[in-house]
Scaffold this active site. Structure first.
Site, PDB file in Angstrom:
ATOM      1  N   PHE A 193       0.834  -1.200   0.000  1.00 49.55           N
ATOM      2  CA  PHE A 193       0.000   0.000   0.000  1.00 49.55           C
ATOM      3  C   PHE A 193       0.867   1.248   0.000  1.00 49.55           C
ATOM      4  CE2 PHE A 193       0.896  -0.806   4.434  1.00 49.55           C
ATOM      5  CZ  PHE A 193       0.955   0.437   5.036  1.00 49.55           C
ATOM      6  N   SER A 199       7.122  -1.884  -4.342  1.00 50.69           N
ATOM      7  CA  SER A 199       6.672  -2.795  -3.289  1.00 50.69           C
ATOM      8  C   SER A 199       6.004  -4.019  -3.904  1.00 50.69           C
ATOM      9  CB  SER A 199       5.693  -2.084  -2.350  1.00 50.69           C
ATOM     10  OG  SER A 199       6.307  -1.020  -1.656  1.00 50.69           O
ATOM     11  N   ALA A 210       9.784  -2.516   1.088  1.00 49.39           N
ATOM     12  CA  ALA A 210       8.416  -2.647   0.589  1.00 49.39           C
ATOM     13  C   ALA A 210       7.447  -2.180   1.665  1.00 49.39           C
ATOM     14  CB  ALA A 210       8.121  -4.100   0.218  1.00 49.39           C
ATOM     15  N   LYS A 211       6.484  -1.371   1.258  1.00 47.23           N
ATOM     16  CA  LYS A 211       5.454  -0.915   2.195  1.00 47.23           C
ATOM     17  C   LYS A 211       4.321  -1.945   2.145  1.00 47.23           C
ATOM     18  CE  LYS A 211       3.130   3.413   3.502  1.00 47.23           C
ATOM     19  NZ  LYS A 211       3.858   3.652   4.757  1.00 47.23           N
ATOM     20  N   ALA A 212       4.516  -3.040   2.883  1.00 46.73           N
ATOM     21  CA  ALA A 212       3.619  -4.189   2.819  1.00 46.73           C
ATOM     22  C   ALA A 212       2.769  -4.285   4.072  1.00 46.73           C
ATOM     23  CB  ALA A 212       4.424  -5.468   2.645  1.00 46.73           C
TER      24      ALA A 212
END
Length: 325
Positions: A47, A74, A168-170
């Site tokens: 996101f 990401s 990564a913006k996970a």
């Protein structure tokens, strides 16, 4: 009304009418998932968060293309293969903001694995992309930007490099962040600071961290335990332009207790001063001069009140790729 009911009422009041879903605008209430969706069980989502501001020239998003680039990166790290370009995603963000008629607020693109595979391997779970927007005020409260917040060192450690890809913006990366934030609030703090597996300072539950000592601005390096924040990058550029010396280096915990100034950075948190750590007052307990100057410069550019020499503001009512007039 109980505290829980107040929170629920506030969240419901922030909803909007329309959400972008894989190229279509759908009603808010139609954006639903099956309980057996892969993301529900395994946290398989990526996101972004983008703020847009009501500027003198109309609503504008702060570093929209950079956020969409990180969103795609990401997804690439998690092998989600989004067949969308930065410009297409940026235009989709503009479309949903305009459809909802917002002048300022927050944009949340999210790509997730839906109903398909029932085991860990997500190959048979289709990837769905949504873009949501809503009005959202200061993340840590309306007074936080001006007065600062009280924080603690969390008992929860940030992940070691090569365990979770922190670049990564996970969604799954933020499960430990939830523990940090809940622990902090239950102990009377607004937010928490996490240490890395080596005991050195990493980041907040959802923010990067800066330290000011003897006029020098320090921040932890991109070491595999923290997100490479876009606001973090903005502050480093602003500091250089303002003549503030900066260093990206390892920071021991005790440096937080003896620093002159501390502040969080993040899209949601913007520039939030920290007035105490573990009940030890930072500096004089107020907002320090370097924090104040960087906060004012950042928000001045973001709101269109100051010149934007970096081209960070991207108009909402103008398609991606068109020159800013």
């Amino acid at each position: 009304m109980s505290k829980g009911e107040q929170g629920k009422a506030r969240e419901l009041s922030e909803r909007t009418e329309w959400i972008w879903h894989d190229g279509e605008i759908i009603p808010w209430d139609d954006a639903q998932l099956h309980v057996m969706s892969h993301v529900v069980h395994y946290g398989s989502s990526v996101f972004e968060g983008v703020r847009f501001y009501d500027t003198p020239n109309g609503p504008a998003a702060f570093r929209l293309a950079d956020h969409m680039r990180r969103f795609l990166n990401s997804a690439r790290i998690y092998r989600m293969g989004l067949e969308l370009s930065i410009d297409e995603l940026s235009d989709a963000c503009r479309e949903v903001v305009n459809r909802n008629g917002l002048e300022s607020g927050y944009i949340r693109p999210v790509a997730l694995r839906g109903l398909g595979a029932l085991g860990l391997h997500p190959g048979n779970s289709p990837v769905q992309t949504y873009i949501i927007c809503w009005p959202w005020g200061q993340y840590l409260g309306t007074e936080a930007l001006q007065e600062g917040v009280d924080v603690c060192i969390s008992s929860w450690t940030r992940p070691a490099p090569n365990t979770l890809p922190t670049l990564a913006k996970a969604g799954g990366n933020y499960v430990s962040s939830q523990l940090m934030r809940m622990e902090a609030e239950e102990n009377g703090y607004a937010e928490a600071i996490g240490l890395g597996p080596d005991g050195l300072v990493s980041e907040g539950s959802g923010q990067n961290l800066f330290v000011v000592d003897a006029g020098i601005l320090y921040t932890p390096p991109i070491d595999g335990t923290l997100l490479n924040g876009i606001t973090r990058d903005s502050i480093l550029k602003l500091a250089a332009n303002l003549g503030i010396p900066t260093r990206e280096q390892s920071i021991p915990r005790e440096m937080l207790y003896i620093s002159d100034e501390l502040f969080f950075t993040g899209t949601a948190s913007e520039i939030t001063p920290i007035r105490s750590v573990d009940r030890i007052e930072v500096g004089g307990g107020g907002v320090g001069p370097i924090t104040e100057s960087l906060r004012d410069e950042y928000l001045g550019i973001a709101t269109g009140e100051r010149p934007d020499p970096y081209g960070w503001l991207e108009p909402i009512n103008q398609p991606a790729g068109e020159p800013v007039l």
